[in-house]
Design a protein around this motif. Structure first.
Motif, mmCIF file in Angstrom:
data_model
loop_
_atom_site.group_PDB
_atom_site.id
_atom_site.type_symbol
_atom_site.label_atom_id
_atom_site.label_comp_id
_atom_site.label_asym_id
_atom_site.label_seq_id
_atom_site.Cartn_x
_atom_site.Cartn_y
_atom_site.Cartn_z
ATOM 1 N N TYR A 91 0.837 -1.203 0.000
ATOM 2 C CA TYR A 91 0.000 0.000 0.000
ATOM 3 C C TYR A 91 0.876 1.259 0.000
ATOM 4 O O TYR A 91 0.690 2.172 -0.786
ATOM 5 C CB TYR A 91 -0.920 -0.033 1.226
ATOM 6 C CG TYR A 91 -1.696 1.241 1.436
ATOM 7 C CD1 TYR A 91 -2.544 1.735 0.451
ATOM 8 C CD2 TYR A 91 -1.573 1.962 2.625
ATOM 9 C CE1 TYR A 91 -3.242 2.915 0.644
ATOM 10 C CE2 TYR A 91 -2.281 3.136 2.827
ATOM 11 C CZ TYR A 91 -3.106 3.606 1.826
ATOM 12 O OH TYR A 91 -3.792 4.771 2.022
ATOM 13 N N ILE A 92 1.859 1.305 0.903
ATOM 14 C CA ILE A 92 2.766 2.459 0.947
ATOM 15 C C ILE A 92 4.183 1.967 0.646
ATOM 16 O O ILE A 92 4.643 0.998 1.247
ATOM 17 C CB ILE A 92 2.820 3.122 2.338
ATOM 18 C CG1 ILE A 92 1.418 3.330 2.892
ATOM 19 C CG2 ILE A 92 3.577 4.436 2.268
ATOM 20 C CD1 ILE A 92 1.407 3.680 4.365
ATOM 21 N N GLU A 93 4.847 2.621 -0.267
ATOM 22 C CA GLU A 93 6.253 2.321 -0.556
ATOM 23 C C GLU A 93 7.097 3.390 0.141
ATOM 24 O O GLU A 93 6.682 4.540 0.250
ATOM 25 C CB GLU A 93 6.519 2.380 -2.068
ATOM 26 C CG GLU A 93 5.746 1.352 -2.872
ATOM 27 C CD GLU A 93 6.231 -0.080 -2.664
ATOM 28 O OE1 GLU A 93 7.406 -0.274 -2.300
ATOM 29 O OE2 GLU A 93 5.412 -0.997 -2.860
ATOM 30 N N PHE A 94 8.291 2.975 0.571
ATOM 31 C CA PHE A 94 9.192 3.955 1.184
ATOM 32 C C PHE A 94 9.825 4.773 0.067
ATOM 33 O O PHE A 94 10.751 4.353 -0.593
ATOM 34 C CB PHE A 94 10.260 3.276 2.037
ATOM 35 C CG PHE A 94 11.048 4.248 2.868
ATOM 36 C CD1 PHE A 94 10.591 4.649 4.112
ATOM 37 C CD2 PHE A 94 12.240 4.775 2.396
ATOM 38 C CE1 PHE A 94 11.292 5.567 4.872
ATOM 39 C CE2 PHE A 94 12.956 5.692 3.156
ATOM 40 C CZ PHE A 94 12.479 6.080 4.395
ATOM 41 N N ASP A 95 9.267 5.954 -0.145
ATOM 42 C CA ASP A 95 9.668 6.815 -1.250
ATOM 43 C C ASP A 95 10.925 7.615 -0.880
ATOM 44 O O ASP A 95 11.174 7.870 0.289
ATOM 45 C CB ASP A 95 8.484 7.777 -1.458
ATOM 46 C CG ASP A 95 8.582 8.561 -2.736
ATOM 47 O OD1 ASP A 95 8.049 8.072 -3.742
ATOM 48 O OD2 ASP A 95 9.198 9.643 -2.717
ATOM 49 N N ALA A 96 11.676 8.026 -1.898
ATOM 50 C CA ALA A 96 12.894 8.818 -1.656
ATOM 51 C C ALA A 96 12.600 10.100 -0.875
ATOM 52 O O ALA A 96 13.431 10.555 -0.099
ATOM 53 C CB ALA A 96 13.558 9.156 -2.983
ATOM 54 N N LYS A 97 11.395 10.643 -1.055
ATOM 55 C CA LYS A 97 11.090 11.898 -0.344
ATOM 56 C C LYS A 97 11.005 11.699 1.173
ATOM 57 O O LYS A 97 11.036 12.663 1.930
ATOM 58 C CB LYS A 97 9.809 12.541 -0.876
ATOM 59 C CG LYS A 97 8.521 11.797 -0.568
ATOM 60 C CD LYS A 97 7.304 12.627 -1.029
ATOM 61 C CE LYS A 97 5.986 11.971 -0.707
ATOM 62 N NZ LYS A 97 5.669 10.832 -1.604
ATOM 63 N N TYR A 98 10.893 10.443 1.618
ATOM 64 C CA TYR A 98 10.821 10.165 3.051
ATOM 65 C C TYR A 98 12.205 10.022 3.689
ATOM 66 O O TYR A 98 12.326 9.885 4.897
ATOM 67 C CB TYR A 98 10.055 8.858 3.315
ATOM 68 C CG TYR A 98 8.595 8.875 2.880
ATOM 69 C CD1 TYR A 98 7.826 10.029 2.995
ATOM 70 C CD2 TYR A 98 7.995 7.719 2.389
ATOM 71 C CE1 TYR A 98 6.493 10.026 2.611
ATOM 72 C CE2 TYR A 98 6.658 7.713 2.008
ATOM 73 C CZ TYR A 98 5.915 8.868 2.126
ATOM 74 O OH TYR A 98 4.593 8.863 1.761
ATOM 75 N N ARG A 99 13.240 9.995 2.860
ATOM 76 C CA ARG A 99 14.566 9.643 3.387
ATOM 77 C C ARG A 99 15.131 10.717 4.325
ATOM 78 O O ARG A 99 15.144 11.897 3.983
ATOM 79 C CB ARG A 99 15.524 9.395 2.214
ATOM 80 C CG ARG A 99 16.787 8.667 2.647
ATOM 81 C CD ARG A 99 17.484 7.975 1.487
ATOM 82 N NE ARG A 99 16.641 6.963 0.863
ATOM 83 C CZ ARG A 99 16.525 6.800 -0.461
ATOM 84 N NH1 ARG A 99 17.184 7.585 -1.283
ATOM 85 N NH2 ARG A 99 15.763 5.848 -0.944
ATOM 86 N N THR A 100 15.583 10.282 5.480
ATOM 87 C CA THR A 100 16.270 11.183 6.412
ATOM 88 C C THR A 100 17.676 10.627 6.624
ATOM 89 O O THR A 100 18.571 10.911 5.867
ATOM 90 C CB THR A 100 15.504 11.347 7.747
ATOM 91 O OG1 THR A 100 15.287 10.065 8.359
ATOM 92 C CG2 THR A 100 14.162 12.029 7.530
ATOM 93 N N PHE A 101 17.854 9.774 7.607
ATOM 94 C CA PHE A 101 19.136 9.094 7.787
ATOM 95 C C PHE A 101 18.865 7.764 8.479
ATOM 96 O O PHE A 101 17.769 7.542 9.011
ATOM 97 C CB PHE A 101 20.137 9.959 8.575
ATOM 98 C CG PHE A 101 19.628 10.359 9.925
ATOM 99 C CD1 PHE A 101 19.915 9.622 11.045
ATOM 100 C CD2 PHE A 101 18.799 11.481 10.045
ATOM 101 C CE1 PHE A 101 19.413 9.976 12.277
ATOM 102 C CE2 PHE A 101 18.291 11.845 11.273
ATOM 103 C CZ PHE A 101 18.602 11.094 12.382
#
Ligand SMILES: [Fe+2]
Ligand SMILES: [Fe+2]
Length: 125
Positions: free
Chosen positions: A3-13
């Motif tokens: 349902y939800i993919e870990f998108d690049a916009k979510y990246r922190t560290f």
């Protein structure tokens, strides 16, 4: 596909990404099970979302304190407000409000909008 993919916009560290991903995994499992059985008991899933949300906020605040990240007090206040809005949703569902796609959209945005907005800002990303 989840349902939800870990998108690049979510990246922190790394450490925080792992926790944000873990939260997404919990939501995806909840969603997959709900797709298979719309009458499932949501209680254990909602408790897992709330427990993991609180665990994540606590560990993020600890990290921010240790690393002298700015806006700590404001960030803590927002985490508290998020927990209140989640508790309100859980109360409504436990009083009989039906789970719909909007419920999942809310839960996704609940954490991930905060990641994209405030987490990234306060980590200087
Ligand atoms: Fe976070
Ligand atoms: Fe945060």
């Amino acid at each position: 596909m989840s349902y939800i993919e870990f998108d690049a916009k979510y990246r922190t560290f790394t450490i925080m990404d792992q926790q944000h991903r873990q939260f997404i995994d919990i939501l995806n499992r909840f969603f997959d099970d709900w797709i298979k059985d719309r009458k499932l008991d949501p209680h254990p899933y909602l408790m897992e979302v709330a427990d993991y949300g609180q665990y994540h906020f606590d560990s993020e605040e600890k990290y921010m304190e240790e690393n002298k990240i700015t806006h700590l007090e404001e960030h803590k206040k927002v985490h508290k407000e998020l927990m209140v809005s989640l508790a309100n949703l859980i109360r409504r569902i436990e009083s009989g409000e039906e789970i719909t796609m909007e419920t999942f959209q809310f839960l996704q945005g609940w954490l991930m909008n905060h990641v994209v907005g405030m987490d990234k800002r306060d980590y200087g990303l």
